[in-house]
Design a protein around this motif. Structure first.
Motif: not given
Length: 271
Positions: A78-92
């Motif tokens: 069950t996803p929450t409402a919390a967000m974060s930035t993750v680097a995937v390859g060259r892209t945040p």
């Protein structure tokens, strides 16, 4: 030529599964690589670093994700409402956290603190502009919406692997299965092994794709998915026969021109 099989991987770097048909979306097959795993520093973690992730099987049913593994009861995420930035390859990329239950389940599988993240909006991540158009998008795959491989190319590679082993005085190994290469679509009936290297456009069923580039391969292909240990193949043999630009190559990356549906047995045409 025909489409021999279709494969999706709901959580990046976990076990995939075969489906009879799939919806092709602009950013990849429906339900493919919309989730990923992060480590204790909040950075992307893959089976390259933790091969045990391949023991996790993820299934999407009605938009809900369920995790199954050898260490615990299946878990509905069950996803929450919390967000974060993750680097995937060259892209945040902005991703949604999937809660403490999912984190505890994955941490128990691997033995270190992990978290599960969800790409709720797949339009966020662009394709590398060197190989795509400005409006091309990709979910959480390494770089491009789909990966295509051919049975003919794998057959020749397995022959080469046997030759390499015998030349070194080793026992001839069992053929590598296609799932080592984590394709989305596998093609049967290609006349010449690695003919796909030269394809520019391909039609599967009624869906047209552009070939963005050939696919360079990494250590993930060397992991035995029954023991979760790393070996030398296929990288050792690909380095002898398929090495250029400092990399080894197997398969091609595709970008769909339009959405549609593909199914096992569909005809495949080179455009």
């Amino acid at each position: 030529m025909k489409l021999a099989s279709i494969h999706i991987y709901p959580v990046k770097s976990t076990a995939g599964h075969q489906v009879h048909e799939a919806e092709v979306q602009p950013w990849g097959l429906a339900d493919d690589r919309r989730y990923l795993i992060t480590d204790e520093r909040g950075e992307l973690l893959t089976a390259r670093q933790e091969p045990r992730l391949l023991a996790c099987v993820a299934q999407v049913d009605g938009g809900s994700l369920t995790l199954t593994g050898p260490h615990a009861a299946p878990l509905r995420v069950t996803p929450t409402a919390a967000m974060s930035t993750v680097a995937v390859g060259r892209t945040p990329v902005e991703l949604t956290d999937c809660g403490d239950d999912a984190a505890d389940w994955l941490s128990g599988l691997v033995g270190r603190p992990l978290r599960l993240k969800w790409l709720d909006d797949p339009t966020r991540r662009p394709v590398n502009p060197e190989y795509g158009r400005p409006d091309d998008r990709v979910s959480l795959a390494d770089g491009y919406p789909l990966l295509l491989t051919s049975s003919a190319s794998l057959a020749l590679l397995n022959d080469w692997i046997v030759e390499t082993a015998l030349e070194r005085g080793e026992e001839a190994p069992q053929p590598l299965p296609m799932h080592r290469f984590r394709p989305n679509v596998v093609i049967d009936g290609v006349d010449t092994p690695f003919a796909e290297d030269e394809w520019k456009r391909v039609r599967i069923g009624a869906v047209d794709f552009r070939v963005s580039k050939r696919c360079d391969r990494c250590v993930l292909t060397t992991i035995d998915t029954s023991t979760y240990t790393k070996g030398k193949e296929p990288i050792r043999t690909l380095s002898r026969h398929r090495r250029w630009d400092g990399k080894v190559w197997f398969g091609i990356n595709l970008i769909p021109d339009v959405p549609g549906r593909i199914a096992q047995g569909d005809s495949v045409t080179i455009l």
